[in-house]
Write a protein that holds these residues in place. Structure first.
Motif, short mmCIF file in Angstrom:
data_model
loop_
_atom_site.label_atom_id
_atom_site.label_comp_id
_atom_site.label_asym_id
_atom_site.label_seq_id
_atom_site.Cartn_x
_atom_site.Cartn_y
_atom_site.Cartn_z
N LEU A 186 0.35 -70.41 52.77
CA LEU A 186 1.40 -70.01 53.72
C LEU A 186 0.81 -69.63 55.07
CD1 LEU A 186 3.92 -67.87 51.64
CD2 LEU A 186 4.28 -70.11 52.62
N LEU A 187 -0.34 -69.00 55.05
CA LEU A 187 -1.01 -68.63 56.29
C LEU A 187 -1.39 -69.88 57.09
CD1 LEU A 187 -1.92 -66.07 57.73
CD2 LEU A 187 -4.11 -66.28 56.57
N VAL A 188 -1.94 -70.87 56.42
CA VAL A 188 -2.30 -72.13 57.08
C VAL A 188 -1.04 -72.83 57.58
CG1 VAL A 188 -3.22 -74.45 56.65
CG2 VAL A 188 -4.46 -72.44 55.83
N GLN A 189 0.01 -72.83 56.78
CA GLN A 189 1.29 -73.44 57.19
C GLN A 189 1.84 -72.75 58.43
OE1 GLN A 189 4.24 -73.43 54.10
NE2 GLN A 189 5.81 -74.35 55.40
N GLY A 190 1.75 -71.43 58.47
CA GLY A 190 2.24 -70.69 59.64
C GLY A 190 1.42 -70.99 60.88
N ILE A 191 0.11 -71.14 60.72
CA ILE A 191 -0.74 -71.47 61.86
C ILE A 191 -0.42 -72.86 62.39
CG2 ILE A 191 -3.14 -71.98 62.52
CD1 ILE A 191 -3.97 -69.66 60.65
N ARG A 192 -0.21 -73.80 61.49
CA ARG A 192 0.10 -75.17 61.91
C ARG A 192 1.46 -75.27 62.58
NH1 ARG A 192 -2.05 -78.57 56.72
NH2 ARG A 192 -4.25 -78.43 57.26
N GLN A 193 2.46 -74.61 62.03
CA GLN A 193 3.82 -74.71 62.57
C GLN A 193 4.06 -73.76 63.74
OE1 GLN A 193 6.47 -74.05 59.29
NE2 GLN A 193 6.07 -76.04 58.37
N LYS A 194 3.23 -72.74 63.86
CA LYS A 194 3.37 -71.72 64.89
C LYS A 194 4.73 -71.04 64.85
CE LYS A 194 0.00 -73.90 67.79
NZ LYS A 194 -0.35 -74.54 69.01
N ASP A 195 5.29 -70.95 63.65
CA ASP A 195 6.56 -70.26 63.45
C ASP A 195 6.42 -69.39 62.20
OD1 ASP A 195 9.14 -69.38 63.59
OD2 ASP A 195 10.01 -71.22 62.78
N TRP A 196 6.22 -68.09 62.42
CA TRP A 196 5.94 -67.16 61.33
C TRP A 196 7.19 -66.54 60.73
CZ3 TRP A 196 1.23 -66.72 59.34
CH2 TRP A 196 0.17 -67.20 60.09
N ARG A 197 8.30 -66.57 61.42
CA ARG A 197 9.49 -65.83 60.95
C ARG A 197 9.94 -66.21 59.55
NH1 ARG A 197 12.36 -66.52 66.43
NH2 ARG A 197 11.00 -65.21 67.65
N PRO A 198 10.09 -67.49 59.23
CA PRO A 198 10.57 -67.79 57.86
C PRO A 198 9.52 -67.51 56.78
CG PRO A 198 10.24 -69.84 59.10
CD PRO A 198 10.01 -68.70 60.05
N LEU A 199 8.25 -67.47 57.14
CA LEU A 199 7.18 -67.28 56.16
C LEU A 199 6.76 -65.82 56.00
CD1 LEU A 199 4.89 -70.28 57.18
CD2 LEU A 199 6.63 -70.22 55.39
N ALA A 200 7.07 -65.00 56.99
CA ALA A 200 6.58 -63.62 57.02
C ALA A 200 6.98 -62.79 55.80
CB ALA A 200 7.01 -62.92 58.30
N PRO A 201 8.24 -62.80 55.36
CA PRO A 201 8.59 -61.97 54.20
C PRO A 201 7.85 -62.37 52.92
CG PRO A 201 10.59 -62.68 55.33
CD PRO A 201 9.45 -63.42 55.95
N LEU A 202 7.79 -63.67 52.65
CA LEU A 202 7.09 -64.13 51.45
C LEU A 202 5.60 -63.87 51.56
CD1 LEU A 202 7.17 -65.48 48.70
CD2 LEU A 202 6.99 -67.69 49.85
N LEU A 203 5.03 -64.07 52.74
CA LEU A 203 3.61 -63.81 52.95
C LEU A 203 3.30 -62.32 52.74
CD1 LEU A 203 0.89 -65.03 53.72
CD2 LEU A 203 1.44 -64.59 56.10
N ALA A 204 4.17 -61.46 53.22
CA ALA A 204 3.98 -60.02 53.03
C ALA A 204 4.04 -59.65 51.55
CB ALA A 204 5.03 -59.23 53.81
#
Length: 174
Positions: A61-79
């Motif tokens: 998820l961290l790599v996906q967030g870096i690639r997409q540069k959009d953390w909002r949809p991934l932040a809750p699950l990543l946390a």
């Protein structure tokens, strides 16, 4: 649908941890009726697999967030995944600090309200043990030495949890 695909693995991991924790309590006392001994062995892998899976998932998820540069949809699950990884790592650390000891003890005092007993090991070291309610009437403070197994923590070796009472060694005065 995508939300379900993220929640189902978390629920499955939670269920595996629930089974692992139930099995840990039952296996401490040698109860293998709900989970057989072979299942007990397989369930011992849950902390390692759980930590590995949540750490890999969080890294993905961290790599996906870096690639997409959009953390909002991934932040809750990543946390949640990072929190679960931290909790599982803490559990593993505690598991590595737990030691099983088998020794003769002589009980000096028992408190049936708190289910704790004060005893001395065969080398004279004082120890406080939590014990199961079932052995309350069996143990005596009359100088009898009991051959027992108990679990203790490396950092606080004077406290532990009684697992088994194997046999007795009667006091010389009897």
């Amino acid at each position: 649908m995508r939300r379900c695909a993220r929640i189902i693995p978390l629920l499955l991991l939670g269920f595996l941890w629930f089974c692992f924790l139930c099995n840990q309590v039952m296996a401490r006392y040698g109860i293998y009726e709900v989970f057989s001994y072979s299942v007990n062995e397989y369930l011992s892998l849950v902390p390692f697999l759980g930590l590995g899976l949540t750490a890999v998932w969080a890294a993905a998820l961290l790599v996906q967030g870096i690639r997409q540069k959009d953390w909002r949809p991934l932040a809750p699950l990543l946390a949640v995944l990072l929190l679960l990884s931290a909790l599982q790592l803490t559990w593993l650390r505690q598991l590595y600090q737990t030691v099983s000891v088998t020794d003769y003890i002589t009980i000096a005092h028992m408190d049936s309200k708190t289910l704790t007993l004060q005893a001395q090991t065969s080398d004279g070291t004082p120890i406080t043990l939590h014990y199961p309610m079932l052995v309350d009437a069996l143990l005596k403070t009359d100088g009898t030495s009991y051959y027992v197994s108990y679990e203790t923590n490396r950092s606080s070796a004077s406290r532990g949890t009684l697992s088994m009472v194997w046999s007795t060694l009667e006091s010389p005065s009897n």
